[in-house]
Design an enzyme around this catalytic site. Structure first.
Site, PDB file in Angstrom:
ATOM      1  N   ALA A  75     -30.619 -40.686  14.636  1.00 23.70           N
ATOM      2  CA  ALA A  75     -31.905 -41.343  14.862  1.00 23.70           C
ATOM      3  C   ALA A  75     -32.383 -41.094  16.276  1.00 23.70           C
ATOM      4  O   ALA A  75     -31.589 -41.012  17.213  1.00 23.70           O
ATOM      5  CB  ALA A  75     -31.788 -42.851  14.619  1.00 23.70           C
ATOM      6  N   GLU A 108     -26.567 -36.032   3.889  1.00 20.18           N
ATOM      7  CA  GLU A 108     -27.318 -36.460   2.718  1.00 20.18           C
ATOM      8  C   GLU A 108     -28.456 -37.326   3.215  1.00 20.18           C
ATOM      9  O   GLU A 108     -28.264 -38.165   4.100  1.00 20.18           O
ATOM     10  CB  GLU A 108     -26.415 -37.257   1.786  1.00 20.18           C
ATOM     11  CG  GLU A 108     -27.049 -37.568   0.463  1.00 20.18           C
ATOM     12  CD  GLU A 108     -26.014 -38.104  -0.490  1.00 20.18           C
ATOM     13  OE1 GLU A 108     -25.531 -37.321  -1.318  1.00 20.18           O
ATOM     14  OE2 GLU A 108     -25.689 -39.289  -0.373  1.00 20.18           O
ATOM     15  N   ASN A 113     -37.750 -37.625   3.527  1.00 21.97           N
ATOM     16  CA  ASN A 113     -37.493 -38.066   4.897  1.00 21.97           C
ATOM     17  C   ASN A 113     -38.124 -37.074   5.868  1.00 21.97           C
ATOM     18  O   ASN A 113     -37.946 -35.858   5.745  1.00 21.97           O
ATOM     19  CB  ASN A 113     -35.978 -38.155   5.114  1.00 21.97           C
ATOM     20  CG  ASN A 113     -35.589 -38.741   6.434  1.00 21.97           C
ATOM     21  OD1 ASN A 113     -36.244 -38.546   7.442  1.00 21.97           O
ATOM     22  ND2 ASN A 113     -34.480 -39.467   6.432  1.00 21.97           N
ATOM     23  N   TYR A 119     -33.668 -30.721  10.283  1.00 25.58           N
ATOM     24  CA  TYR A 119     -32.421 -30.216   9.717  1.00 25.58           C
ATOM     25  C   TYR A 119     -32.557 -28.777   9.220  1.00 25.58           C
ATOM     26  O   TYR A 119     -31.693 -27.940   9.452  1.00 25.58           O
ATOM     27  CB  TYR A 119     -31.930 -31.132   8.594  1.00 25.58           C
ATOM     28  CG  TYR A 119     -31.615 -32.523   9.067  1.00 25.58           C
ATOM     29  CD1 TYR A 119     -30.829 -32.748  10.189  1.00 25.58           C
ATOM     30  CD2 TYR A 119     -32.114 -33.642   8.407  1.00 25.58           C
ATOM     31  CE1 TYR A 119     -30.539 -34.022  10.634  1.00 25.58           C
ATOM     32  CE2 TYR A 119     -31.828 -34.930   8.842  1.00 25.58           C
ATOM     33  CZ  TYR A 119     -31.041 -35.110   9.950  1.00 25.58           C
ATOM     34  OH  TYR A 119     -30.756 -36.373  10.388  1.00 25.58           O
TER      35      TYR A 119
END
Length: 152
Positions: A75, A108, A113, A119
């Site tokens: 985060a 995962e 998201n 990513y």
């Protein structure tokens, strides 16, 4: 004196939308970090390890299993996004995991998201999907995507 769990919790509270119920509570973080195979990293807004009572702007939690490491949480505080901190954390995770003998990173995440772009740009590729895997506090079922990134 502020510690890393305090820093992690402050970022998590600010970063995770309660609609999805993805944030961990303090006990979950402390329990995870009590295991030798669980790792974490925190960064200040300067992109360095926070010192003294300096707040964190970003963190990760991961878990090593043989030659794989699963990214459990990552985060960045909303006020510090789009400044490269997520990329810095992933680079740090890769370097540390490599030292532990890890050959592949896994994660995962909830389908849709916003972090998916981060990513994918890092080299994670989707390897599977779990239909209706997550449940929001309101009872909505959401799909999960599993990603892998080879690091050797």
């Amino acid at each position: 004196m502020i510690d890393d769990v305090d820093r992690i919790m402050a970022v998590m509270t600010a970063a995770f939308d309660p609609v999805y119920g993805e944030a961990w509570n303090r006990r979950q973080v402390e329990d995870a970090l009590s295991f030798d195979h669980t790792h974490h990293g925190v960064l200040s807004a300067r992109g360095e390890v926070p010192v003294g009572d300096e707040a964190a702007a970003a963190f990760f939690l991961s878990r090593t299993g043989f030659e794989e490491e699963e990214l459990l949480l990552l985060a960045v505080h909303p006020e510090e996004r789009r400044k490269g901190l997520g990329q810095m954390l992933l680079n740090r995770l890769r370097a540390e995991a490599t030292q532990r003998g890890v050959r592949r990173l896994l994660l995962e995440m909830r389908k849709g998201n916003d972090a998916e772009r981060l990513y994918r740009n890092f080299g994670f590729e989707p390897i599977g999907e779990r239909r209706e895997y997550y449940r929001t506090p309101g009872g909505q079922r959401l799909d999960a995507i599993t990603f892998a990134c080879e690091i050797t």
